[in-house]
Enzyme design. Structure first.
Site, short mmCIF file in Angstrom:
data_model
loop_
_atom_site.label_atom_id
_atom_site.label_comp_id
_atom_site.label_asym_id
_atom_site.label_seq_id
_atom_site.Cartn_x
_atom_site.Cartn_y
_atom_site.Cartn_z
N CYS B 145 0.78 -1.26 0.00
CA CYS B 145 0.00 0.00 0.00
C CYS B 145 0.80 1.29 0.00
O CYS B 145 0.53 2.18 -0.79
CB CYS B 145 -0.85 0.05 1.26
SG CYS B 145 -2.29 -0.92 1.13
N SER B 181 13.28 0.53 5.07
CA SER B 181 12.57 -0.55 5.77
C SER B 181 12.07 -1.57 4.75
O SER B 181 11.95 -1.27 3.57
CB SER B 181 11.39 0.02 6.55
OG SER B 181 10.39 0.45 5.66
N ASP B 203 19.73 4.77 4.48
CA ASP B 203 19.29 4.48 5.84
C ASP B 203 20.37 4.97 6.79
O ASP B 203 21.29 5.67 6.36
CB ASP B 203 18.93 2.99 6.04
CG ASP B 203 20.13 2.08 6.09
OD1 ASP B 203 21.27 2.56 5.96
OD2 ASP B 203 19.93 0.87 6.28
N VAL B 204 20.24 4.67 8.06
CA VAL B 204 21.19 5.23 9.02
C VAL B 204 22.63 4.78 8.76
O VAL B 204 23.57 5.47 9.14
CB VAL B 204 20.81 4.89 10.49
CG1 VAL B 204 19.64 5.75 10.94
CG2 VAL B 204 20.48 3.42 10.65
N PHE B 265 6.30 10.20 3.68
CA PHE B 265 5.32 9.16 4.02
C PHE B 265 5.37 8.76 5.50
O PHE B 265 4.59 7.91 5.95
CB PHE B 265 5.43 7.93 3.12
CG PHE B 265 6.73 7.15 3.26
CD1 PHE B 265 6.91 6.27 4.32
CD2 PHE B 265 7.74 7.28 2.33
CE1 PHE B 265 8.09 5.55 4.44
CE2 PHE B 265 8.92 6.56 2.45
CZ PHE B 265 9.10 5.70 3.51
#
Lengths: 308, 308
Positions: B145, B181, B203-204, B265
């Site tokens: 989604c 993620s 990302d980190v 988002f």
């Protein structure tokens, strides 16, 4: 109360007892199954484990092939092995990417070749106490290797009472499992509860109690949050099973009741040697039994595929 | 260089454009599909989201049923809904147990009722750029989604160039996605790369580059580690998409090139309002579009099941 001098039982001793079963299984199968191990990291522990697996495979008559791949290619290579009729079983040495991407990769392995028993369908069957893949009950479900190894170790040590009915052989036993990972701790707690034990499952946050529940309709374990200290849970436990990945962690000897059985499945030893002043039996490592379970699962996968 | 005053585009504005498609889909289906939402936590955010979903469902002509369950019963209740012919779609509001146990629960949802598109088969199809579930190409795969919502937002904002061929409509575009993620960031980066974009995924720990690769044989994205700073990646980006769950995190305005499109988002706003001094278009939240995608997926699942 007397202080028994506990015995150390090595995983290698227990592992040997599976050799006849594996040799017989191989003879029945009438061919040499191929296990493929994918190494996509630079972790020396992964390579050592792969080399040891290869050694055991060759000794027992299984074929083993280590495949070194770039991590970017790993998914494709697994997919190729999934559809390669020459490949009977697949093992991936983690960590590769770390975290959830590794869990994604694990699920890419076709469950029909998943010797580790970590495919969602197998874990789901374990939690639901479903023992077969098909309604005709010809294809047996696979259990995850490490929890299965711990169960087999408990059988060897006499914790499972063979006079009791199958599925009820831990009735009356209390077990503490220190680890609630989705790979080992939680499935192990569920397995033991399904076999009739009262299981305390401890992680860093809390303690849960796994039981099979009462009544005929309760075919699978139930879980409740309980307000009990680790020490109080441990002092009730006939068996204490640890799987804490930290080298600093040591389970306190004084939490172990006299005569308890202590088993550590972590790759680092979670018990002090002095635990034997309390424990009757102590299994410091389980890896060698786990490899036997890997091969036991491989044979089961071969038999399942032959029935398709 | 001039400093354009960027426009804010609200998700509600974009969400409305999907109403005709959903109403038409419902009319074709000729019945009112039922979406079941399982709430097994005490998180007020989950309840708010469930209530909003219910409101949208009722406005558009879908049936929605919120089911409050104890977390210990959640797995059983999902299994019952899986085999209940009256249930067309299932959504579970996380977190319930937290961590990997929640991922296990997510996979318990039958993929044929998984409106969120998080079943392994869907994520796998996305990464492999496989658009159908069956070889006859009648049953379309489901996209997760939130990544789908971001793609649809980019289409609305004109980032997708409709003059280019389908599957190539981001050709020439550079996108930065700040989040990797397994639920949103990584699948989103793969989707955008599959559509022809060069995607920096941050990302980190590091920054990776997702591209579709060259040549006809490269039907899916490729990933490489790149040694580039966030600032340098951002300053190349035509589109910057953020999904950092921390309220403290703010993407620096000065990393945004003049005229870029900014989309957040995360449930907390990752851009300062002043980003509009650099950005041409700014979408502060995406949740309302995500719910439209949930319903779009629900219709697709109904159609897929009708073809079985």
């Amino acid at each position: 109360m007397s202080t028994p001098a506990g015995r150390t039982i090595l995983a290698s001793t227990i592992a040997k007892t599976f050799v006849p079963e594996l040799e017989e299984g191989l003879a029945k199968l009438g061919r040499k199954p191929l296990l493929v191990g994918f190494i996509a990291n630079q972790d020396p522990a992964a390579r050592t484990y792969a080399e040891y697996t290869e050694k055991v495979c060759h000794e027992l008559g299984f074929a083993y092939e280590a495949r070194d791949v770039q991590k970017e290619d790993l998914e494709e290579k697994i997919m190729q092995a999934n559809v390669d009729d020459h490949v009977d079983g697949i093992i991936v040495y983690f960590p590769v990417f770390g975290g959830r991407q590794d869990q994604y990769i694990q699920q890419v392995v076709d469950y029909r070749k998943d010797v580790e028993g970590l495919s969602h369908i197998y874990i789901h069957n374990l939690y639901q106490n479903i023992r077969f893949l098909n309604s005709e009950q010809t294809q047996k479900s696979i259990l995850p290797c490490t929890p299965l190894a711990v169960v087999k170790i408990m059988e060897y040590l006499g914790v499972y009472n063979k006079i009791l009915e199958y599925g009820n052989r831990l009735y009356g036993k209390t077990v503490l499992v220190v680890n609630r990972s989705e790979i080992v701790g939680r499935p192990l707690a569920a397995l033991l509860a399904n076999d009739g034990a009262v299981v305390y499952s401890a992680d860093v946050n809390d303690i849960q109690k796994f039981t099979r529940g009462d009544g005929l309709s309760k075919i699978k374990h139930q879980v409740t949050d309980v307000d009990i200290s680790l020490k109080d849970a441990a002092l009730q436990a006939d068996v204490i099973i640890t799987g804490v990945p930290s080298p600093e962690y040591k389970f306190p000897d004084e939490f172990v009741k006299y005569g308890a059985v202590c088993i550590n499945f972590s790759s680092v030893k979670n018990f002090n040697v002095s635990v034997k002043e309390h424990a009757s039996l102590y299994v410091p490592m389980t890896g060698k039994v786990t490899i036997m379970m890997l091969l036991r699962n491989l044979l089961r996968l071969c038999n399942n595929r032959a029935l398709e």
